[in-house]
Design a protein around this motif. Structure first.
Motif, PDB file in Angstrom:
ATOM      1  N   GLN A 317      45.754  75.921  99.833  1.00 39.48           N
ATOM      2  CA  GLN A 317      45.505  75.548 100.842  1.00 39.48           C
ATOM      3  C   GLN A 317      47.276  74.382 100.650  1.00 39.48           C
ATOM      4  N   SER A 319      50.385  71.915 101.645  1.00 36.81           N
ATOM      5  CA  SER A 319      50.926  71.798 102.222  1.00 36.81           C
ATOM      6  C   SER A 319      52.412  71.211 101.603  1.00 36.81           C
ATOM      7  N   ASP A 340      49.559  74.543 103.986  1.00 38.64           N
ATOM      8  CA  ASP A 340      48.325  75.798 103.525  1.00 38.64           C
ATOM      9  C   ASP A 340      48.852  77.126 103.093  1.00 38.64           C
ATOM     10  N   VAL A 341      49.245  76.715 101.563  1.00 38.22           N
ATOM     11  CA  VAL A 341      49.812  77.790 100.392  1.00 38.22           C
ATOM     12  C   VAL A 341      48.555  77.788  99.993  1.00 38.22           C
ATOM     13  N   GLY A 525      55.300  79.198 105.682  1.00 40.49           N
ATOM     14  CA  GLY A 525      54.070  79.745 104.995  1.00 40.49           C
ATOM     15  C   GLY A 525      54.891  80.630 103.999  1.00 40.49           C
ATOM     16  N   SER A 527      54.114  83.524 101.837  1.00 41.22           N
ATOM     17  CA  SER A 527      53.179  85.722 101.603  1.00 41.22           C
ATOM     18  C   SER A 527      54.714  86.652 101.070  1.00 41.22           C
TER      19      SER A 527
END
Length: 647
Positions: A317, A319, A340-341, A525, A527
């Protein structure tokens, strides 16, 4: 047609072209390739008239209009849009003639001047300029910011946009991709494919050359050789030629054997994933052009790391972003770009980091590299993590007055003081030897870095990274100043590297050859990106199309905050809406009149009528600009009032 016949071209005492001949047809898109120092930029100087041939025949159609990117760093308070609009020299000449004609009072001259202004595209010049600016990666809110508010790399993008804005029959581009992210690069490729004139481009980006060019001109031994086809075709043809030369072939066997062993080793590791298959194709290509690659006089390798922690890094999580600027009021929040990575980086991973411009790719890499502190969450490093970091601005960190040897001596002392063991000798003679493996030998080892080329500086940064024997490589646009041969050397070295690689690059050939998986930094984010680079390129083209559509809408962010504040707060929403409806009607009426006048100018009219219509068109454009700005002010005021009412 451009023709050179037995041309001799000198720069000082150096002969750059000696009996060189080539012919380029109108509309051809030509890649100009050759080693650094071969004379590519000097050939451009011949074409633009800066240099003149010493002997032989050189001809270019005298009526051709030429455009190229200015190399100076613009220093002006003009808005980005106005700066780019002024790249259209035809439009600037037409505007100057309108001013002179109006001052003269000559009705016939005014009529002709307004016709030329219309033909020059005055009605849509700003829209054309803004489409170029947005395509090259700027945000909508930056369209009207002063040029001198941008950093150097962004100002050079504006110089590129200005060159593209200029109507031309011949476009000269010297390393146009150096300051571009991958999204801007894909947009530029699409633009150049639509360009109708003759294009000559110097670039060390093979996929860019493949996408844009259909002819390749190779400068070697002061001669010009024309090849039909793009850069890959040129490589194939040249590799075949070299393989036929027995003496050269014999000298290449040892290098070719190493290259083929390397390819076989890494192809065996590839899975069936789309990304891995892209890498297999890249390795297949390297095998095919092995004779050409073996010609390179510079290769290097990353030594095996002394330790490989696994996992290298875990993020929970986290930032990413920037702390409040120095001097900001207490309580000013940090700027969060990615939040939130939760990710794990394992030993041996090859990660390509993708994302449109401004989404936070470099911010993520800087934080992993410890150049920034995470704003939230937990980042845990594996024991013995040793990071090698190549930043986009890494070369700016080099000391211009110091030599390569002085840089290496200082680095060795820093590593020793920090207690990090690189496994490399710190003796001066050994540092000299190590520099020699990166082609820093002879007098060059004592040459001030400030006098070196961009490619030589990049090579020194790579040398310093390799010496530290990292186990995690963070590379942010490492190829910007590297020639094709050095890019190939870097690609091979990265594939043989035993540690982990995280790579941000607009060089798709490097991404394909090195990376097995991709992370997408987008919409705040990170992904996984399941497609390959072809899928990603389609995504970027869609993003570019969306931005162009957005640019056609009124640019609300261009309205100054003071103008927004000028909307009387005391006015009710109902009053504001009535005024807005009135302005809508006025804009519609003026737009209709504008269309009618533009249609009139396309039909035979007297000089006096044309002059009158031209003056009215100019007045309408000014009135529309003021009404549209007021429309934006009122719209924002209504929106703000509605928001307050809903609270």
């Amino acid at each position: 047609m451009i023709t050179l016949k037995n041309v001799v071209l000198r720069r000082g005492a150096k002969v750059l072209l000696d009996g060189a001949s080539v012919a380029l047809k109108p509309g051809e898109k030509v890649g100009l390739v050759g080693r650094n120092g071969a004379g590519k930029s000097s050939l451009f100087a011949l074409l633009n008239g800066t240099l003149h041939e010493d002997s032989g025949e050189y001809a270019i159609p005298p009526q051709w209009r030429m455009a190229q990117v200015a190399q100076d760093m613009p220093e002006t308070a003009q808005s980005a849009t106005r700066f780019v609009v002024e790249g259209d020299v035809t439009l600037q000449a037409a505007e100057a003639e309108v001013t002179a004609a109006e001052a003269s009072g000559d009705g016939e001259r005014m009529a002709m001047a307004y016709m030329h202004l219309h033909d020059a595209g005055a009605h849509d010049a700003e829209a054309r300029a803004q489409a170029l600016i947005l395509g090259l990666g700027f945000k909508i809110g930056e369209l009207n910011q002063p040029v001198n508010s941008f950093s150097g790399g962004w100002r050079m993008r504006l110089q590129l946009a200005r060159a593209l804005m200029c109507p031309s029959d011949l476009l000269l581009l010297d390393e146009p991709t150096n300051h571009l992210d991958l999204d801007a690069l894909v947009w530029l490729e699409a633009w150049l494919k639509r360009y109708n004139g003759t294009l000559l481009v110097i670039s060390h980006d093979r996929e860019f050359l493949d996408a844009v060019t259909q002819v390749t001109v190779h400068i070697e031994n002061a001669r010009l050789t024309r090849y039909g086809g793009n850069y890959s075709t040129f490589e194939d043809l040249r590799a075949e030629q070299m393989a036929l030369q027995q003496s050269a072939y014999a000298r290449q066997q040892e290098k070719i054997a190493h290259l083929q062993k390397f390819i076989a080793r890494f192809k065996a590791k590839a899975s069936k994933a789309k990304q891995a298959q892209s890498r297999v194709k890249a390795l297949d290509r390297m095998e095919k052009i092995a004779p050409l690659l073996s010609e390179a006089d510079f290769t290097f390798e990353f030594k095996e790391p002394s330790h490989l922690p696994n996992p290298m890094l875990t993020m929970h999580q986290v930032s990413f972003g920037y702390p409040p600027p120095a001097g900001a009021p207490a309580g000013t929040p940090p700027t969060v770009i990615v939040r939130d990575v939760s990710k794990t980086v394992l030993a041996g991973q090859r990660i390509g980091i993708l994302g449109a411009n401004g989404q936070g790719k470099s911010t993520v890499v800087k934080t992993v590299a410890r150049a920034l502190v995470p704003l939230a969450g937990e980042m845990t490093e594996g024991k013995g993590l040793n990071i090698g970091y190549f930043a986009q601005q890494e070369m700016d960190v080099l000391q211009p007055a110091d030599t390569p040897l002085e840089h290496m001596i200082r680095l060795a002392k820093t590593v020793a003081a920090a207690g990090r063991i690189s496994g490399q000798s710190t003796r001066e003679q050994d540092l000299r030897t190590f520099l020699g493996t990166f082609n820093f030998g002879g007098e060059m080892i004592k040459q001030p870095v400030g006098t070196m080329s961009g490619g030589e500086k990049a090579r020194l940064v790579l040398c310093m990274i390799v010496w530290q024997r990292p186990n995690l490589l963070l590379l942010d646009e490492p190829t910007n100043h590297l020639d094709l041969a050095t890019r190939e050397a870097l690609s091979m070295a990265l594939n043989e590297f035993e540690g982990t690689v995280m790579l941000v690059s607009h060089d798709r050939a490097l991404l394909r050859a090195v990376c097995d998986e991709f992370w997408m930094v987008s919409r705040g984010g990170v992904s996984p990106f399941d497609g390959d680079l072809d899928d990603y390129q389609r995504y970027l083209l869609e993003e570019a199309r969306r931005q162009r559509e957005e640019a056609k809408k009124p640019v609300a962010s261009a309205v100054a905050p003071a103008a927004v504040a000028a909307a009387p707060a005391a006015k009710s929403t109902k009053t504001l809406r009535r005024e807005l409806e009135k302005i809508d009607g006025e804009i519609a009426a003026l737009s209709n009149e504008q269309g009618a006048l533009q249609a009139l100018l396309t039909t035979p009219r007297s000089a006096a009528e044309i002059a009158t219509s031209g003056k009215r068109l100019k007045a309408i454009e000014n009135d529309l600009g003021q009404l549209e700005e007021r429309w934006l002010v009122l719209s924002e005021a209504i929106e703000a009032a509605s928001s307050r009412a809903n609270l």
